[in-house]
Structure formats: structure tokens, C-alpha cells
Design a protein around this motif. Structure first.
Motif, mmCIF file in Angstrom:
data_model
loop_
_atom_site.group_PDB
_atom_site.id
_atom_site.type_symbol
_atom_site.label_atom_id
_atom_site.label_comp_id
_atom_site.label_asym_id
_atom_site.label_seq_id
_atom_site.Cartn_x
_atom_site.Cartn_y
_atom_site.Cartn_z
ATOM 1 N N SER A 1 0.854 -1.186 0.000
ATOM 2 C CA SER A 1 0.000 0.000 0.000
ATOM 3 C C SER A 1 0.890 1.236 0.000
ATOM 4 N N PRO A 2 0.348 2.402 -0.345
ATOM 5 C CA PRO A 2 1.152 3.628 -0.280
ATOM 6 C C PRO A 2 1.744 3.865 1.111
ATOM 7 N N VAL A 3 1.007 3.519 2.147
ATOM 8 C CA VAL A 3 1.514 3.684 3.516
ATOM 9 C C VAL A 3 2.725 2.783 3.750
ATOM 10 N N GLN A 4 2.667 1.561 3.234
ATOM 11 C CA GLN A 4 3.779 0.631 3.404
ATOM 12 C C GLN A 4 4.999 1.060 2.597
ATOM 13 N N VAL A 5 4.776 1.582 1.395
ATOM 14 C CA VAL A 5 5.898 2.093 0.605
ATOM 15 C C VAL A 5 6.572 3.236 1.341
ATOM 16 N N ASN A 6 5.758 4.121 1.920
ATOM 17 C CA ASN A 6 6.316 5.242 2.677
ATOM 18 C C ASN A 6 7.116 4.751 3.875
ATOM 19 N N ALA A 7 6.653 3.670 4.490
ATOM 20 C CA ALA A 7 7.382 3.105 5.634
ATOM 21 C C ALA A 7 8.755 2.601 5.209
ATOM 22 N N LEU A 8 8.842 1.973 4.032
ATOM 23 C CA LEU A 8 10.135 1.510 3.526
ATOM 24 C C LEU A 8 11.071 2.692 3.262
ATOM 25 N N LEU A 9 10.519 3.750 2.688
ATOM 26 C CA LEU A 9 11.344 4.928 2.394
ATOM 27 C C LEU A 9 11.832 5.576 3.690
ATOM 28 N N ARG A 10 10.989 5.583 4.713
ATOM 29 C CA ARG A 10 11.419 6.124 6.007
ATOM 30 C C ARG A 10 12.509 5.250 6.623
ATOM 31 N N GLN A 11 12.334 3.939 6.469
ATOM 32 C CA GLN A 11 13.328 3.025 7.019
ATOM 33 C C GLN A 11 14.670 3.199 6.330
ATOM 34 N N ALA A 12 14.642 3.513 5.038
ATOM 35 C CA ALA A 12 15.883 3.720 4.287
ATOM 36 C C ALA A 12 16.684 4.889 4.845
ATOM 37 N N GLN A 13 15.984 5.829 5.503
ATOM 38 C CA GLN A 13 16.676 6.992 6.057
ATOM 39 C C GLN A 13 17.565 6.624 7.238
ATOM 40 N N THR B 1 19.585 3.980 7.270
ATOM 41 C CA THR B 1 20.703 3.151 6.815
ATOM 42 C C THR B 1 21.972 3.986 6.680
ATOM 43 N N ARG B 2 23.088 3.314 6.401
ATOM 44 C CA ARG B 2 24.369 4.012 6.292
ATOM 45 C C ARG B 2 24.439 4.923 5.078
ATOM 46 N N ASN B 3 23.686 4.607 4.045
ATOM 47 C CA ASN B 3 23.697 5.418 2.820
ATOM 48 C C ASN B 3 22.256 5.757 2.457
ATOM 49 N N PRO B 4 21.620 6.607 3.263
ATOM 50 C CA PRO B 4 20.186 6.842 3.104
ATOM 51 C C PRO B 4 19.782 7.458 1.769
ATOM 52 N N VAL B 5 20.584 8.362 1.246
ATOM 53 C CA VAL B 5 20.215 9.045 0.005
ATOM 54 C C VAL B 5 20.251 8.069 -1.171
ATOM 55 N N ARG B 6 21.325 7.302 -1.260
ATOM 56 C CA ARG B 6 21.418 6.313 -2.351
ATOM 57 C C ARG B 6 20.325 5.251 -2.224
ATOM 58 N N ASN B 7 20.140 4.735 -1.033
ATOM 59 C CA ASN B 7 19.172 3.654 -0.841
ATOM 60 C C ASN B 7 17.746 4.111 -1.106
ATOM 61 N N THR B 8 17.447 5.354 -0.745
ATOM 62 C CA THR B 8 16.128 5.899 -1.059
ATOM 63 C C THR B 8 15.949 6.022 -2.561
ATOM 64 N N ALA B 9 16.993 6.455 -3.258
ATOM 65 C CA ALA B 9 16.910 6.588 -4.720
ATOM 66 C C ALA B 9 16.692 5.229 -5.379
ATOM 67 N N ASP C 1 13.936 -4.675 9.027
ATOM 68 C CA ASP C 1 13.799 -3.723 10.128
ATOM 69 C C ASP C 1 12.405 -3.095 10.162
ATOM 70 N N ALA C 2 11.810 -2.890 8.982
ATOM 71 C CA ALA C 2 10.456 -2.340 8.950
ATOM 72 C C ALA C 2 9.429 -3.388 9.357
ATOM 73 N N ALA C 3 9.672 -4.635 8.989
ATOM 74 C CA ALA C 3 8.727 -5.708 9.309
ATOM 75 C C ALA C 3 8.705 -6.000 10.802
ATOM 76 N N ILE C 4 9.840 -5.825 11.482
ATOM 77 C CA ILE C 4 9.897 -6.045 12.927
ATOM 78 C C ILE C 4 8.882 -5.151 13.633
ATOM 79 N N ARG C 5 8.647 -3.976 13.081
ATOM 80 C CA ARG C 5 7.676 -3.035 13.672
ATOM 81 C C ARG C 5 6.305 -3.135 13.008
ATOM 82 N N ASP C 6 6.118 -4.221 12.228
ATOM 83 C CA ASP C 6 4.828 -4.467 11.557
ATOM 84 C C ASP C 6 4.437 -3.344 10.600
ATOM 85 N N LEU C 7 5.434 -2.721 9.984
ATOM 86 C CA LEU C 7 5.149 -1.641 9.034
ATOM 87 C C LEU C 7 4.963 -2.178 7.626
ATOM 88 N N VAL C 8 5.610 -3.303 7.313
ATOM 89 C CA VAL C 8 5.468 -3.952 6.009
ATOM 90 C C VAL C 8 5.438 -5.454 6.247
#
Length: 323
Positions: free
Chosen positions: A118-130, A132-140, A252-259
Motif C-alpha cells: 500500500s502507499p503507507v507501506q511504501v512510505n514506511a520503507l522509504l522512512r526506514q531507508a533513512q 541506513t548508512r547510505n540513506p540518500v542512495r538507498n532511497t533513490a 527492520d520495517a517488518a519487525i515493527r509491523d510496518l510492512v
């Protein structure tokens, strides 16, 4: 011949005849089918199966028993074996009529649409990417996957020259797709913003669409083709490394039941396809082109309802006595 003739004897007689026309592997497989039929009947009826028991009702019962636990392709192997064997029994005069004449193969069920985020779950993945060690690349990378529907292998293979980056539009040429063909997919504003944040510092300009759009063509002219995605060691990011990165974000997102914990890079491809058809429900042809499907039949899976869709439709049937 008496209907009480043990079927086991006839199985052996058939295989002495069948080995002339069938391979050893096929004979072995079909022998297993018939012996399983005998075992099923003995377990169900508490006696050995005879010629008189080779009735359409019993054969259908055996087929339906198999369907409960066995793959469709395997069930159909059993059906084919029974058809051939019963035909031989009629030809040899053991049976007057063929009990398997109307025994049908099992049809494969129409596949449900792959599960999409869902759009909410996609947003959760993008937040989780922030985080990480390379948040800008991983978000892209996540944005490239979910906004274009490309496969992760296609994403990992991208070079600078594969992208035409403009202030108002952009597109990516996918050269490493299945079948060794190429296709062009537009880049919407979301992925262009994510790319600007990733690429801007590399070009020494402000991380905005406008600034990056001005420098991108000049950079590509000066440079030989080189990978778009780089690791922290400044080496090309491999497919294995990209897959591991996404796996860790999902974990890491699934541990919090976000995806869902079952989310994979291919889930992002399914998400793109599903959201595209939500906005353009009749454009299977356009979606096939974007996904790189050689046949629109492959794309039809996204037109199928999800389990949630079906449950909702059943709930809305106007026969509910309590609604």
C-alpha cells in the motif's frame, strides 16, 4: 473375464505391453499412479480394488482426493495414466466400457494478483531507508524500483548513460532486461527528486532537479559509461549488495509491523503495476510495455482480484440477512 479379477494382475500385464511404446521413466511413473490408486481404494473401502470397482465415480473420487494435497500438474499425470490404462483394458476385452472416458484433466486456478504494498507501506520503507548508512542512495534505489517497475537486476545494471534526466521529464533505457531487449520507461518527479539528492553532490551542484538536469548531459558526454549505483567503497554496487540492502530495510520495517516480512524487491515491481492499473484500469497494453512483458497474457495477472478484493466483493453481496 470376471469382474473380481485382481487389478494388480492387470497392472503388470499392461506394463509388459506398454514398455514397447513408452519410455522406462514414463512406465515407472504410471506404475506408481496405478499402485497409488489401489492403495487409496484399499484404505478407503477396506478391501482390494477389482475390475468392477473401476467406475467413473471411484476414479473421480481418486482424482479429487489428489487435488487436496497434490500439484495440478501431478494430478493431471495421474488422470492421463488412468485414461491410457482404461483404454487398454477396453481394447483387451477386460472392460466393456471405458470408465475414464469422461475423466477430465484439472484446470489450473486463475492466479490471484500478486500482493502489492500500500502507499503507507511504501512510505514506511522509504522512512526506514533513512536510517541506513547510505540513506540518500538507498532511497533513490527504492524510488527507482517502485516508480518504474523495473526488476532489481535491471536496476543494478543501470549506467549514467541509460538515463535522460530533464527538469520537466526524464526516462530510463533498460538494457539488461529478459530476452536481451531494451525498453524505455519514464521517470516521474518522485524518482527524479530522489536521483537529484543522490547525484547532486557527485556533480558538485545543488541537489535539485534543475541543477542536476543542467549538469547531467555534460557529465555523460565527458565520462565513459559507468555504473549509476556505487558502494561505500566507491566500487559498483553489485546485485547481491543491492538485494541485501533491501532485505535489511524490509527486515527492520517488518519487525515493527510496518510492512509484510515477505516483501521482496519484486514486491515493488508488483506495487508499481498494481498502482498503475488503479489509475489506468484498462491500459494492460501500456503496462505490458512498461514492465517489458513480451506477451500481454503475462500482464493479465495484475487484472486479477486480490484475496482482499474477493472478500470485499463477497461481503457486499446483497443477500446478507444481517446487514
Amino acid at each position: 473375464m470376471s469382474d473380481s479379477v485382481p487389478v494388480a494382475m492387470l497392472i503388470d500385464a499392461w506394463f509388459r505391453h506398454a514398455e514397447i511404446d513408452m519410455t522406462h521413466a514414463t512406465c515407472k511413473r504410471y506404475r506408481g499412479v496405478l499402485h497409488r490408486l489401489c492403495a487409496w481404494f484399499a484404505s478407503t473401502e477396506q478391501r482390494s480394488i477389482t475390475l468392477a470397482d473401476l467406475h467413473p465415480i471411484n476414479l473421480v473420487g481418486y482424482r479429487e482426493m489428489l487435488r487436496q494435497t497434490t500439484a495440478v500438474s501431478t494430478v493431471n499425470i495421474h488422470v492421463s495414466a488412468l485414461r491410457i490404462w482404461c483404454t487398454w483394458l477396453v481394447d483387451q476385452g477386460y472392460l466393456d466400457t471405458n470408465p475414464a472416458h469422461r475423466l477430465k484433466l484439472v484446470k489450473r486456478p486463475s492466479p490471484l494478483k500478486p500482493k502489492a504494498l500500500s502507499p503507507v507501506q511504501v512510505n514506511a520503507l522509504l522512512r526506514q531507508a533513512q536510517t541506513t548508512r547510505n540513506p540518500v542512495r538507498n532511497t533513490a534505489i527504492l524510488q527507482m524500483l517502485v516508480q518504474t517497475g523495473m526488476r532489481i537486476g535491471e536496476c543494478a545494471a543501470l549506467c549514467w548513460h541509460d538515463i535522460q534526466y530533464g527538469e520537466r521529464s526524464g526516462q530510463v533505457v533498460i538494457r539488461s532486461s529478459k530476452g536481451h531487449t531494451t525498453r524505455t520507461v519514464p521517470l516521474n518527479e518522485s524518482v527524479r527528486v530522489a536521483l537529484a539528492l543522490y547525484i547532486g553532490p557527485k556533480l558538485g551542484v545543488e541537489a535539485t532537479i534543475r541543477a542536476v538536469a543542467k549538469m547531467w548531459p555534460l557529465h555523460c558526454k565527458r565520462e565513459q559509461p559507468r555504473p549509476l549505483w556505487m558502494s561505500e567503497r566507491q566500487t559498483p554496487l553489485s546485485l547481491r549488495e543491492m538485494s541485501a540492502m533491501i532485505h535489511h530495510i524490509v527486515r527492520d520495517a517488518a519487525i515493527r509491523d510496518l510492512v509484510p516480512a515477505s516483501t521482496t524487491p519484486h514486491s515493488l515491481r508488483h506495487t508499481f503495476a498494481t498502482r498503475y492499473l488503479v489509475r489506468h484500469p484498462h491500459d494492460s497494453v501500456g503496462l505490458a510495455r512498461l514492465l517489458g512483458h513480451s506477451s500481454i497474457t503475462t500482464t493479465q495477472i495484475y487484472v486479477q482480484p486480490t484475496e482482499a478484493d474477493i472478500a470485499n466483493r463477497v461481503e457486499q453481496i446483497d443477500l446478507n440477512a444481517y446487514g
